[in-house]
Each structure stands twice: as structure tokens, then as C-alpha cells.
Design a protein around this motif. Structure first.
Motif, PDB file in Angstrom:
ATOM      1  N   SER A 696       5.703  96.207  34.644  1.00  0.00           N
ATOM      2  CA  SER A 696       7.096  96.307  35.100  1.00  0.00           C
ATOM      3  C   SER A 696       7.161  96.488  36.610  1.00  0.00           C
ATOM      4  O   SER A 696       8.043  95.936  37.280  1.00  0.00           O
ATOM      5  N   ALA A 697       6.218  97.264  37.170  1.00  0.00           N
ATOM      6  CA  ALA A 697       6.209  97.460  38.619  1.00  0.00           C
ATOM      7  C   ALA A 697       5.906  96.150  39.341  1.00  0.00           C
ATOM      8  O   ALA A 697       6.522  95.838  40.372  1.00  0.00           O
ATOM      9  N   LEU A 698       4.976  95.377  38.793  1.00  0.00           N
ATOM     10  CA  LEU A 698       4.669  94.085  39.415  1.00  0.00           C
ATOM     11  C   LEU A 698       5.863  93.132  39.321  1.00  0.00           C
ATOM     12  O   LEU A 698       6.157  92.394  40.264  1.00  0.00           O
ATOM     13  N   GLY A 699       6.534  93.131  38.160  1.00  0.00           N
ATOM     14  CA  GLY A 699       7.700  92.267  38.016  1.00  0.00           C
ATOM     15  C   GLY A 699       8.799  92.637  38.995  1.00  0.00           C
ATOM     16  O   GLY A 699       9.417  91.774  39.633  1.00  0.00           O
ATOM     17  N   LEU A 700       9.049  93.951  39.137  1.00  0.00           N
ATOM     18  CA  LEU A 700      10.072  94.389  40.094  1.00  0.00           C
ATOM     19  C   LEU A 700       9.660  94.084  41.533  1.00  0.00           C
ATOM     20  O   LEU A 700      10.505  93.793  42.382  1.00  0.00           O
ATOM     21  N   SER A 701       8.354  94.143  41.806  1.00  0.00           N
ATOM     22  CA  SER A 701       7.907  93.844  43.170  1.00  0.00           C
ATOM     23  C   SER A 701       8.210  92.396  43.535  1.00  0.00           C
ATOM     24  O   SER A 701       8.586  92.094  44.673  1.00  0.00           O
ATOM     25  N   VAL A 702       8.044  91.492  42.566  1.00  0.00           N
ATOM     26  CA  VAL A 702       8.385  90.089  42.825  1.00  0.00           C
ATOM     27  C   VAL A 702       9.883  89.949  43.090  1.00  0.00           C
ATOM     28  O   VAL A 702      10.314  89.196  43.978  1.00  0.00           O
ATOM     29  N   LEU A 703      10.698  90.698  42.331  1.00  0.00           N
ATOM     30  CA  LEU A 703      12.141  90.656  42.545  1.00  0.00           C
ATOM     31  C   LEU A 703      12.511  91.189  43.926  1.00  0.00           C
ATOM     32  O   LEU A 703      13.296  90.566  44.655  1.00  0.00           O
ATOM     33  N   TRP A 704      11.945  92.353  44.310  1.00  0.00           N
ATOM     34  CA  TRP A 704      12.255  92.912  45.633  1.00  0.00           C
ATOM     35  C   TRP A 704      11.761  91.992  46.750  1.00  0.00           C
ATOM     36  O   TRP A 704      12.406  91.873  47.790  1.00  0.00           O
ATOM     37  N   GLN A 705      10.615  91.376  46.512  1.00  0.00           N
ATOM     38  CA  GLN A 705      10.054  90.505  47.538  1.00  0.00           C
ATOM     39  C   GLN A 705      10.965  89.312  47.822  1.00  0.00           C
ATOM     40  O   GLN A 705      10.995  88.789  48.931  1.00  0.00           O
ATOM     41  N   THR A 706      11.724  88.901  46.806  1.00  0.00           N
ATOM     42  CA  THR A 706      12.691  87.810  47.004  1.00  0.00           C
ATOM     43  C   THR A 706      14.027  88.339  47.487  1.00  0.00           C
ATOM     44  O   THR A 706      14.691  87.714  48.324  1.00  0.00           O
ATOM     45  N   ALA A 707      14.430  89.522  46.957  1.00  0.00           N
ATOM     46  CA  ALA A 707      15.768  90.033  47.247  1.00  0.00           C
ATOM     47  C   ALA A 707      15.936  90.423  48.715  1.00  0.00           C
ATOM     48  O   ALA A 707      17.000  90.198  49.306  1.00  0.00           O
ATOM     49  N   LEU A 708      14.891  91.016  49.320  1.00  0.00           N
ATOM     50  CA  LEU A 708      15.026  91.450  50.709  1.00  0.00           C
ATOM     51  C   LEU A 708      15.307  90.276  51.666  1.00  0.00           C
ATOM     52  O   LEU A 708      16.281  90.308  52.426  1.00  0.00           O
ATOM     53  N   PRO A 709      14.482  89.226  51.658  1.00  0.00           N
ATOM     54  CA  PRO A 709      14.806  88.094  52.548  1.00  0.00           C
ATOM     55  C   PRO A 709      16.132  87.433  52.206  1.00  0.00           C
ATOM     56  O   PRO A 709      16.829  86.946  53.104  1.00  0.00           O
ATOM     57  N   VAL A 710      16.468  87.408  50.909  1.00  0.00           N
ATOM     58  CA  VAL A 710      17.739  86.792  50.526  1.00  0.00           C
ATOM     59  C   VAL A 710      18.905  87.574  51.117  1.00  0.00           C
ATOM     60  O   VAL A 710      19.854  86.986  51.660  1.00  0.00           O
ATOM     61  N   ALA A 711      18.857  88.902  51.028  1.00  0.00           N
ATOM     62  CA  ALA A 711      19.945  89.715  51.575  1.00  0.00           C
ATOM     63  C   ALA A 711      20.079  89.497  53.077  1.00  0.00           C
ATOM     64  O   ALA A 711      21.188  89.306  53.601  1.00  0.00           O
ATOM     65  N   LEU A 712      18.951  89.513  53.775  1.00  0.00           N
ATOM     66  CA  LEU A 712      19.008  89.290  55.222  1.00  0.00           C
ATOM     67  C   LEU A 712      19.488  87.874  55.543  1.00  0.00           C
ATOM     68  O   LEU A 712      20.278  87.664  56.476  1.00  0.00           O
ATOM     69  N   GLY A 713      18.997  86.908  54.768  1.00  0.00           N
ATOM     70  CA  GLY A 713      19.396  85.522  55.010  1.00  0.00           C
ATOM     71  C   GLY A 713      20.883  85.289  54.775  1.00  0.00           C
ATOM     72  O   GLY A 713      21.534  84.567  55.529  1.00  0.00           O
ATOM     73  N   LEU A 714      21.419  85.922  53.734  1.00  0.00           N
ATOM     74  CA  LEU A 714      22.843  85.735  53.447  1.00  0.00           C
ATOM     75  C   LEU A 714      23.727  86.420  54.483  1.00  0.00           C
ATOM     76  O   LEU A 714      24.803  85.913  54.826  1.00  0.00           O
ATOM     77  N   VAL A 715      23.279  87.569  54.993  1.00  0.00           N
ATOM     78  CA  VAL A 715      24.035  88.222  56.070  1.00  0.00           C
ATOM     79  C   VAL A 715      24.056  87.321  57.302  1.00  0.00           C
ATOM     80  O   VAL A 715      25.106  87.114  57.941  1.00  0.00           O
TER      81      VAL A 715
END
Length: 777
Positions: A696-715
Motif C-alpha cells: 500500500s505504501a508503494l502504491g501511494l508513493s506512485v500516486l504522490w509521485q504523479t500528484a505533486l507535479p500535476v498540482a504544480l503543473g495545473l497551477v
């Protein structure tokens, strides 16, 4: 050995690595699919102008605007009448045909004229008539279908069109457009788009194609870490730094060539699907979607050259040594100064036009260059933003730490993954702002009042149908609450003359739509205070001529009209006029039927105002059916408070089609890129699981790894999109206004797309975390 032979040798060796072994072929396949999707969309985009031109040529080939005409019947003449209609919001183009001689011109798409009572229909209309949804239309077009119109007579496969044979058609009069006697079909001049619409077209193409280029560049750079390990092994056996870079370029070239081949396959498949697509009733035949040879050659050359350039550019900060790859020992921070030059250059190109407006001169190259630089600046700024944002992050749950550390080690690959989305969202926000702003400029008030009448039925002046009969037929249709008829004839003191007045005939209920009558009963007559042109106003008791007073008796008789003597009722009283439901002011005399001129033959104009009950389904369709059966040449128009430029609606429909295609490309490319990144990391993931890291930690890490650049990119995309939209609105001379609901919706759509793609990678991620991922050969 010459430089050229050295390059060719090393490029060929890189291609062998790309295609050798299961690992190489899998990596090349992932790269090829990503590049191929972008190439397919580029080919489709380059083919769209040719497809639209082919549509226009077929529309011109069957047009009667500007067609050669004849004064009387002959062996080569054809009477053709417009019988266009609307059904459930879809336009149906209809023509009534009556050949007058054996050499009458045959419309494109027909092999023979349909006989009276027979129909030739387009394939889409035939399918609609056979369906349950076409029941009301079957009742309207109550004729036998004998043939199907060929492709050369249609603008697209989804067009609804028919030709119906007619045994009688009224003779065309002077200035007649509804019925024409032609000896051939013409090619009308098409109006050019105004500067505002040209701006929207240009921005649409740039905003849709730029994300494609970004995704192609990202796809070429996939598999970078494993590639660098292979290059380090080559350094160990004696290759120098320049050689390994040329070999890396060869691998990228092989992936690009594979992408070109796959792109051709995807394009062929996508072209076949276009025949079943229709946006805003606009469709193209697959055969029309053929890109120009020059553009195909340009894409075929540009993609491999760009792949090699991107591969060499990606290695500029990588030191490949025999014992490994020095990438992050003491990384030099990304510089921001040159990244800011791109958006500043774009603003510099657009700012002068924003000050003077596009009406002062529209330079499409200047606008296109400015938009490209501004949007491309996002792709340059996003890696710097991600690096600066994650560089100082510390602590948090295990999944968060794994994601942050991965971004700190290699933020560039994650930023590239999001770059295309950021560019697409920024372009979409700018387009939304521009469309919302110029919508007021291309949407004009009509002056019509839908509250007084839902529709207006205009009868043809040469029709033999009596307006009262048509109104009665319409009034009997389910859902119709009121139908009133008005008839107009001319009146003048002498004839033929152009200085005539109108005599409008109708019941008291109908005349009340044109003036404030007060009391009214059958036999009354009224003089409108605004009598019309000076010298044409009539007085009570005055003897005049009524009927076709603008034409000679011979010409009027040939068209079914007549001029008679008439006396204006002496009891006619003056009343103020009012706008009718269509927004027009009437002039002249209003009379009830018993006081009207008799035996004038055809009228100058006749119309029926219809009010329907919105609660009754298909009431307006039944009105159109009743009007068509009463007079096939009648025109039924829905009354609306505003109307929009049809060219603007076409551009918006094209935008939705293109945006849908880009959205599919974005999602598919994201999925392919993420799967490739996970495949590269399968050994690391398996090792982490073997050391006890929770799945579960590895799965969430993949999600966070995508979510952070996406949030910055969308801003970043929201800011750039709002800025670009504001500049474009200033150029179009419309008030700058930000629709925050649309901005949030578009950024949310980008985030939702990434979330959906990430969820699709969960199953492959679980398989890659198995212990057997540690096996190696």
C-alpha cells in the motif's frame, strides 16, 4: 573514417540495441506507441484543411447560388426549389426537382431524377427514417424512397439531405431565391472569416497541436535510466563519450521510426472511424482525410530529427562513465533565466497587437508565434518549479518520503509526464476565455419575442395554398395553442410602381400582433400611424390599386397574381403600430378579411405565427410537418431572442472534436509512459517489498509521485492560461473577464484524467512488486 560514416555506424548500432532482445523490443514498442499516437494526431490535423476544402467543393458543386438561369422553360432547364427543414435540432437539406427538358442538369450524387412522389435520400437520412426516432419525419416526408444520394452529392456521411420529385412548381419571379430555373449548378463565393473568428481558428490549432508535440518529445525520452546503464557498459568496453551519445541517438531514432510506422497504422484506423463521427452535424468522408504529401514528408522528417535532437539534449547534463552514470552526485540547479525568456518573448509578440487590436491588422504569424512561445514556456518552467518545490521537502509518511525522494533524484521525467497536460489545460483555459468573450460579438439580438410566438411560418409567394388553411392545419397539430395567419398585398395610386404601400389582411387576433387596435371586429380597417415612405400613405375612402402593383399586368399574370381596384374603407381609423413577434414594424393599412381587396391572386407575402405548449413533446416538429404538408416551400423558423454566427458554431464544434482527440491522446500517452516507468523500476519495487515495505505504501508513493507535479503543473497552467486569455481578449476588443467556474472545471478535468490513468496502473504495479521481479539474466 569520415564523420558521416562514423555517425551512420553508431546510429545503426543504437538501432540494433533498440531492436535486439526482449528488453530492447519492449522498450522500443513503448516508445513507438507513444510517438505513433502523436504522429497519428498530427497527420489527422494536417489532413483537416484538405477535408474541409473537399466538403466545400462538393457543397459548391450542387449549389444554385450563382448558377446560370433561364427566363423560360427549355430542354436544358430545371426548376429547383428549396425545402429545407429542421428535425429534432438537426438540419435537413431538401430540394424539390422538376426537370423541364431532357437535358436538364442532374444534381451531383443522382443518376436519374426522382419522379413526382419519389425521394432520393442521403444514407444518414435513410437510416434516420428507418429508426424509431424518425417516426415524425417519416410522416412529414410521405413519399417512396427510390434511390440513395451518392457521396459526390453530399458534404459528409452524416448529412441529412433529400431530393423529391415534383409535378408542379411555381414559376420563379424577379429576385426569387426559393424557386429557380437553372441550366447548371454554380459555385458561390464563400465569405471570408472576420479577424475575430480567424483568431479563434488559429488559437484552436495551436492549442490542440502543441500538446501533441510535447507528448512526442516525452515519448522519445522514455526509458532514459535503463538506456544510460547500457551506455555505461559500452564505455566499459572502450567507447568514448561522443560515441555513446551517437548510439543513444540511434536508439531514439529507431523508436521514432517505429512510431512513424505505428502512427501510419493508427492514422489509417482513425481515418476509417471518422466516417461514423459527427460533431454539430459536420462530418467528413474517410477518403477526404488525406494529408497533403508535403505535410506528410515534413512530419516524416521532423519526427526522427526531433527524436535525435531530444535524445542528445537529454544527455547534456549526464556524465556516462565506465562504472556508472553520474547524474545526481551534486546536481547543478536548473537555471530559470532562459526559461523565462520563452513566455516573455510570447508576451512581447502579443502585446503590440493587444494594444491596437486585431481590427488594426491581423498578423497570424505574429499571433501564432506568441501563443506557441507562451505555451511552450510552461514546458520549460515546470521542471524548474518541480525541482525547487521538492528539493527542501522532508519527513512525512513512508509513501510520501518515497515519492519525494524519487522526485528529488529525477524530477525531470515526472515533469515531462505532466507537461502535455499543463499545455493542454493552459490552451483550453485561454480558448474558453476567448470563446466566452467573443461570443457576445458574434451573438446578436434578433428583436424577436419567443414569448409571443414560438415559430414563424413563411409561405412561398407563388404557393397555391391559402394562409388560412395552412394556419388551420397547423392549429390542429397536438401541442399548438395558437396559429394566426397574416397576408400582405401591395397598394398604390398607379401601377406598376415602386412607391407602394402594404395592405395586411388578417383576423382581429392576427392584426393585434402588428398594432394596438383597441376594439376590433370583422369588417374593421386600420391605418398605421407610421404609414411608410413619404407619399405612399393611404387615406380613408381613397381609391387605389391592390395586388402585384410593382409588376406589369402581364408579368403578374404569368406568376399567378392580379391587380384590382380597391377603396380604402372610409371608417378606417389610425392606430399606433407595434413590433410583431419577429421584431418588425409594419406600415400601411390593416384590414380584416371582409374589408380586404378581393381576387388579387397570389400575395406578396404570407406568414403564420405559431405558439406551442413547451410541455407537449415534439410540438414544434408537428408544426413543421403540418406546414410542409400545407406548403412544401414554406419556411418554418423558430423565434429566438439571439442568433449566433454559424461560422463561430462550426469553429466551436471543431474545437470539441479536436479537444476530444487530444484528450484521448493525453490519456493513452500517459498510460503508456507510466507503464514504461514502472517497468523500469520493477527490480527496485521488488527489492523494497522483499525488505518489508508495504504494498500500500508503494502504491501511494506512485500516486504522490504523479500528484505533486500535476498540482504544480495545473497551477502554472491556470496562471498561463488566464494570462494568455486576457491578452487574446484584449486583442479581440472584448472586456477581460475570467470565468472561474470554467477554470476550475478545466483544471479539475486535467487532474481527473491523471487520477484515472494512475488507477489503471494499479494492477500492473501489483504484478511488478512480486519477488520474482528480482530475477535477472
Amino acid at each position: 573514417m569520415s564523420v558521416l560514416r562514423t555517425w551512420l555506424r553508431d546510429l545503426a548500432l543504437g538501432a540494433r540495441f533498440a531492436l535486439g532482445g526482449r528488453e530492447g523490443r519492449t522498450r522500443t514498442l513503448f516508445t513507438g506507441v507513444g510517438v505513433g499516437l502523436g504522429v497519428a494526431l498530427l497527420l489527422i490535423s494536417t489532413a483537416i484543411p484538405g477535408a474541409l476544402a473537399a466538403r466545400g467543393e462538393r457543397a459548391d458543386a450542387r449549389s444554385v447560388l450563382g448558377a446560370p438561369t433561364a427566363a423560360g422553360p427549355g430542354r436544358d432547364t430545371l426548376l429547383i426549389a428549396r425545402a429545407d427543414m429542421t428535425y429534432h435540432g438537426r438540419d435537413v437539406e431538401g430540394r424539390l426537382l422538376r426537370p423541364e427538358g431532357p437535358a436538364a442538369p442532374l444534381p451531383p450524387g443522382l443518376k436519374a431524377f426522382p419522379a413526382p412522389g419519389e425521394l432520393a435520400v442521403s444514407p444518414a437520412l435513410a437510416e434516420l427514417l428507418r429508426s424509431d426516432d424518425g417516426a415524425l419525419l417519416r410522416d412529414r416526408l410521405d413519399a417512396r424512397i427510390t434511390t440513395v444520394i451518392g457521396d459526390d452529392g453530399l458534404t459528409g456521411p452524416a448529412e441529412l439531405s433529400f431530393y423529391q420529385g415534383a409535378d408542379t412548381l411555381p414559376a420563379p419571379g424577379p429576385g426569387e431565391l426559393r424557386v429557380q430555373r437553372i441550366t447548371g449548378f454554380g459555385e458561390p463565393d464563400r465569405p471570408e472569416l472576420g479577424p475575430v473568428l480567424m483568431l479563434t481558428v488559429l488559437l484552436t490549432f495551436v492549442a490542440l497541436l502543441l500538446p501533441v508535440a510535447v507528448f512526442i518529445a516525452a515519448a522519445v525520452r522514455s526509458g532514459g535510466e535503463r538506456r544510460d546503464q547500457r551506455l555505461a557498459a559500452l564505455r566499459l568496453v572502450g567507447a568514448d563519450g561522443r560515441t555513446v551519445r551517437r548510439i543513444a541517438a540511434g536508439e531514439a531514432l529507431a523508436g521514432a521510426v517505429a512510431g512513424l510506422l505505428l502512427g501510419a497504422v493508427f492514422f489509417a484506423a482513425g481515418r476509417e472511424l471518422t466516417g461514423s463521427l459527427s460533431v454539430g452535424q459536420r462530418s467528413v468522408f474517410p477518403a477526404d482525410l488525406t494529408p497533403a504529401p508535403g505535410l506528410v514528408v515534413l512530419v516524416a522528417l521532423a519526427v526522427p530529427v526531433a527524436a535525435v535532437a531530444v535524445a542528445l539534449f537529454a544527455l547534456r547534463r549526464v556524465v556516462i562513465e565506465p562504472l556508472g552514470v553520474l547524474r545526481t552526485g551534486a546536481p547543478r540547479p536548473r537555471r530559470v533565466w532562459w526559461r523565462l525568456l520563452l513566455p516573455l518573448g510570447g508576451i512581447g509578440l502579443l502585446a503590440p497587437m493587444a494594444r491596437r487590436g486585431i481590427d488594426g491588422g491581423f498578423n497570424q504569424w505574429q499571433v501564432g508565434g506568441g501563443v506557441v512561445l507562451l505555451l511552450f514556456g510552461i514546458t520549460a518552467l515546470l521542471p524548474w518549479m518541480v525541482e525547487r518545490s521538492v528539493g527542501r521537502m522532508r519527513g512525512g509518511p513512508v509513501s510520501w518520503q518515497l515519492a519525494v525522494r524519487r522526485l528529488q533524484v529525477s524530477s525531470g521525467s515526472s515533469a515531462r509526464l505532466v507537461n502535455g497536460i499543463a499545455v493542454a489545460v493552459a490552451g483550453a483555459i485561454a480558448l474558453q476565455m476567448l470563446f466566452s468573450g467573443v461570443e457576445g460579438a458574434v451573438t446578436r439580438p434578433t428583436g424577436q419575442d419567443p414569448g409571443r410566438a414560438s415559430a414563424q411560418v413563411l409561405l412561398h409567394s407563388g404557393s397555391s395554398a391559402r394562409p388560412e388553411d395552412v394556419a388551420r392545419r397547423i392549429g390542429e397539430a397536438p401541442g399548438v395553442t395558437r396559429a394566426v395567419a397574416l397576408t400582405r398585398v401591395g397598394a398604390a395610386r398607379q401601377f406598376p410602381t415602386l412607391d407602394s404601400s402594404d395592405v395586411t389582411i388578417g383576423t382581429c387576433e392576427a392584426l393585434a400582433e402588428l398594432a394596438e387596435l383597441g376594439s376590433c371586429r370583422e369588417g374593421d380597417a386600420f391605418l398605421l400611424l407610421d404609414g411608410g415612405a413619404p407619399g405612399t400613405a393611404l387615406a380613408p375612402g381613397e381609391h387605389v390599386y391592390a395586388g402585384d402593383v410593382r409588376m406589369s399586368p402581364e408579368s403578374s399574370a404569368a406568376l399567378g397574381g392580379k391587380t384590382v381596384e380597391w377603396t380604402v374603407p372610409a371608417a378606417a381609423r389610425a392606430v399606433p403600430s407595434r413590433e410583431d413577434p419577429a421584431g418588425r414594424i409594419s406600415t400601411g393599412v390593416l384590414v380584416t378579411p371582409s374589408a380586404a381587396p378581393k381576387d388579387t391572386g397570389r400575395s406578396q407575402s404570407a406568414q403564420v405565427y405559431v405558439q406551442t405548449d413547451d410541455a407537449v413533446p415534439d410540438a414544434l416538429e408537428r408544426v413543421r410537418t403540418a406546414a410542409f404538408k400545407g406548403d412544401p416551400l414554406a419556411t418554418v423558423s423558430s423565434l429566438r431572442a439571439t442568433r449566433q454566427d454559424p461560422a463561430f458554431a462550426g469553429i466551436r464544434a471543431g474545437l470539441f472534436l479536436g479537444a476530444g482527440a487530444v484528450l484521448v491522446l493525453i490519456g493513452t500517452s500517459l498510460l503508456v509512459t507510466q507503464l514504461e516507468q514502472l517497468r523500469e523500476r520493477r527490480r527496485l519495487l521488488s527489492a523494497l517489498v522483499a525488505f518489508g515495505t508495504r504494498r500500500s505504501a508503494l502504491g501511494l508513493s506512485v500516486l504522490w509521485q504523479t500528484a505533486l507535479p500535476v498540482a504544480l503543473g495545473l497551477v502554472l497552467a491556470a496562471g498561463a492560461g488566464i494570462g494568455l486569455g486576457a491578452v487574446l481578449m484584449a486583442m479581440a476588443r472584448v472586456p477581460v473577464r475570467v470565468d472561474w467556474t470554467a477554470v476550475l472545471a478545466l483544471t479539475g478535468a486535467g487532474a481527473g484524467l491523471v487520477a484515472a490513468v494512475t488507477l489503471l496502473t494499479v494492477a500492473p504495479l501489483l504484478r511488478l512488486m512480486r519477488p520474482d521481479g528480482l530475477r535477472t539474466e
